[in-house]
Scaffold this active site. Structure first.
Site, PDB file in Angstrom:
ATOM      1  CB  CYS A   9      -0.990  -0.027   1.180  1.00 18.10           C
ATOM      2  SG  CYS A   9      -0.267   0.191   2.824  1.00 18.10           S
ATOM      3  CG  ASN A  12       4.404  -1.682   5.089  1.00 18.00           C
ATOM      4  OD1 ASN A  12       5.499  -1.983   5.533  1.00 18.00           O
ATOM      5  ND2 ASN A  12       3.464  -2.580   4.916  1.00 18.00           N
ATOM      6  CB  CYS A  14      -3.668   1.290   7.140  1.00 17.58           C
ATOM      7  SG  CYS A  14      -3.629   2.653   8.315  1.00 17.58           S
ATOM      8  CB  SER A  16       0.442  -3.429   2.660  1.00 24.08           C
ATOM      9  OG  SER A  16       1.185  -2.457   3.342  1.00 24.08           O
ATOM     10  CG  ASP A 123      -5.354   5.061   3.163  1.00 29.58           C
ATOM     11  OD1 ASP A 123      -5.436   4.660   4.350  1.00 29.58           O
ATOM     12  OD2 ASP A 123      -4.374   5.684   2.733  1.00 29.58           O
TER      13      ASP A 123
END
Length: 155
Positions: A9, A12, A14, A16, A123
């Site tokens: 993401c 890194n 949240c 992924s 996100d």
């Protein structure tokens, strides 16, 4: 043969790391041998643990987020068999950085392994708890889809 999968993401902290934990958890339950890591396309949070709100949401379904944020490295394109982006923006950044056609062939979007291909994992960083819970649901679904897509010899 162990399949090596990298979840990616932006920062890194949240999406992924949650996808990493979801795939590791699903693989353990299914008895599938995979090696999983996660990284971000940006260096915003290198060295930091996962966002505490994401840790809480994941722990609610029995997943532990233990990774430390890192940025995607050039070596990742050779080291991993599959590189899975959480959204189209990060997928495009990975495509831009891919050194060759073989690396490009490894790139996929997480939701391409679900019934919502081409769709981003949202996100949750600037939202409330419901966004973090939704990411957990989405990445768990994606993890099951990834496992189902692996060649029979990998499962």
């Amino acid at each position: 043969m162990t399949t090596k999968i990298l979840m990616v993401c932006l920062g890194n902290i949240c999406r992924s790391p949650t996808a990493e934990a979801a795939l590791r958890h699903a693989a353990a339950e299914a008895g599938v041998d995979v090696e999983v890591d996660s990284a971000g396309t940006a260096a915003y949070h290198v060295g930091e643990p996962a966002d505490p709100r994401m840790v809480d949401a994941a722990s609610g379904v029995g997943m532990a987020l233990t990774s430390v944020a890192r940025q995607v490295a050039d070596a990742d394109f050779a080291d991993f068999d599959l590189i899975v982006a959480m959204d189209r923006s990060n997928l495009e950044e990975l495509r831009r950085r891919a050194p060759d056609e073989a690396a490009l062939a490894k790139l996929r979007l997480l939701r391409d392994f679900t019934d919502e291909p081409g769709t981003d994992v949202p996100d949750p960083y600037y939202g409330g708890p419901e966004g973090f819970a939704e990411v957990v649901r989405i990445v768990r679904d994606g993890a099951r889809g990834i496992l189902a897509s692996l060649p029979a010899g990998s499962r």
